[in-house]
Design an enzyme around this catalytic site. Structure first.
Site, short mmCIF file in Angstrom:
data_model
loop_
_atom_site.label_atom_id
_atom_site.label_comp_id
_atom_site.label_asym_id
_atom_site.label_seq_id
_atom_site.Cartn_x
_atom_site.Cartn_y
_atom_site.Cartn_z
N GLY A 19 -27.32 38.90 -23.45
CA GLY A 19 -27.53 39.65 -24.50
C GLY A 19 -28.55 38.78 -25.11
O GLY A 19 -29.03 37.21 -24.76
N CYS A 20 -29.67 38.97 -25.70
CA CYS A 20 -30.60 38.66 -26.68
C CYS A 20 -30.12 37.46 -27.46
O CYS A 20 -29.88 35.75 -27.39
CB CYS A 20 -31.44 39.30 -27.47
SG CYS A 20 -30.58 40.74 -28.12
N TYR A 21 -29.62 37.38 -28.40
CA TYR A 21 -28.81 36.10 -29.23
C TYR A 21 -27.72 35.41 -28.66
O TYR A 21 -28.03 34.12 -28.56
CB TYR A 21 -28.04 37.12 -29.82
CG TYR A 21 -28.01 37.26 -30.93
CD1 TYR A 21 -29.09 36.56 -32.23
CD2 TYR A 21 -28.16 39.48 -31.72
CE1 TYR A 21 -29.25 37.62 -33.52
CE2 TYR A 21 -28.62 39.53 -33.20
CZ TYR A 21 -29.28 38.86 -33.73
OH TYR A 21 -30.08 38.97 -34.56
#
Length: 315
Positions: free
Chosen positions: A115-117
């Site tokens: 995921g990005c975060y």
């Protein structure tokens, strides 16, 4: 012979970015699907099993359904959704974390894109735990700032609409119930004993992300200050082309500000260690659509393909 690639979900933000990057590559043949049949399981099954690599750029349940259609033992499935990031048998696509992570991506037939975060958080926390600096039971907190492109087509349309609400001109904190979908992988991949406290903020710019983790030096297992942690990260990620570490006197850090969109359009990630001898903040600055999504997916394909991991990417 060209590598055959099928992008399942090529109309979404991640899928579109992957498609755009492949337009510049002569070693890739994209397998297209009739728009009228893009949700037809039989047509998708045919394309999935005809491809060498399949990118799933879909909601979680749809990604699970498409992954189940892959019967060809040679096809490599790269999932950009949340569905398989902590599932057994799926390589976690952050190869910089360790030699084992890299080997799993290189040899894996099922690869989950972080995921990005989570990419920013894990790139900061995993090395500190592996290096014996951060205790696994440390009560970790984190905050993240992201452009609106990470929230999907509906949110993009809202931010870019002519009659958008006034509140969209301001940064907005969300996931206030502490149930953000990236928390599971953030804890599982790092090995933290506690689920981290995490506060994300979406802001009025298109792409780019800044994820930060504050630390009390007195609660760490080893002596630490910004310079020592900067040197530690530099050694840990030595030879990793996708990760840079800001050196002492870095202009961005010295300015006193780190911009959320400072790495927009770039496929790497930059780490900063700031603060003082008592309170330290480590931060990861990158593009939520680059190292946080599409760029990471293509990097994983490149590694599995055996070509330069930066092929077709912006570094």
């Amino acid at each position: 012979m060209k590598t055959k690639v099928f992008i399942d979900g090529s109309e979404g933000t991640t899928g579109l970015r992957i498609h755009e990057r492949f337009q510049r590559r002569e070693d890739i043949t994209l397998l297209g699907i009739d728009p009228a049949l893009r949700k037809d399981p039989n047509e998708k099954k045919k394309l999935i099993n005809a491809a060498d690599f399949v990118f799933l750029c879909l909601p979680d349940e749809a990604a699970r359904e498409s992954a189940a259609l892959a019967e060809n033992p040679e096809v490599v499935v790269i999932d950009a959704s949340t569905a398989h990031r902590t599932e057994p048998g799926w390589a976690y696509g952050l190869p910089e974390l360790s030699a084992a992570h890299r080997a799993a991506v290189q040899s894996g037939k099922r690869i989950a894109v972080p995921g990005c975060y989570a990419t920013g958080f894990i790139s900061l926390v995993y090395p500190l735990i592996a290096g014996g600096i951060l205790p696994k039971d440390y009560p970790v907190s984190s905050f993240g700032l992201s452009g609106y492109s990470g929230a999907g087509k509906r949110t993009i349309a809202a931010y870019e609409g002519e009659d958008r609400p006034a509140e969209l001109a301001s940064g907005r904190a969300y996931a206030l119930t502490q149930q953000h979908k990236h928390l599971k992988e953030m804890q599982r991949i790092t090995g933290l004993a506690r689920t981290p406290l995490f506060l994300p903020v979406i802001d009025d710019y298109y792409s780019g992300m800044l994820v930060s983790v504050p630390l009390y030096s007195e609660l760490l297992a080893k002596e630490a200050d910004p310079a020592l942690l900067g040197a530690f990260y530099e050694e840990y990620y030595q030879g990793q082309p996708f990760i840079q570490v800001a050196k002492t006197g870095d202009p961005a850090a010295a300015s006193g500000f780190l911009a959320g969109n400072g790495m927009s359009g770039w496929d790497g990630l930059k780490i900063y260690a700031t603060g003082n001898s008592e309170r330290i903040v480590v931060s990861a600055q990158f593009d939520n659509l680059g190292k946080g999504a599409s760029g990471a997916a293509i990097q994983c394909m490149n590694l599995a393909l055996g070509c330069s991991e930066a092929e077709g990417l912006c570094l």
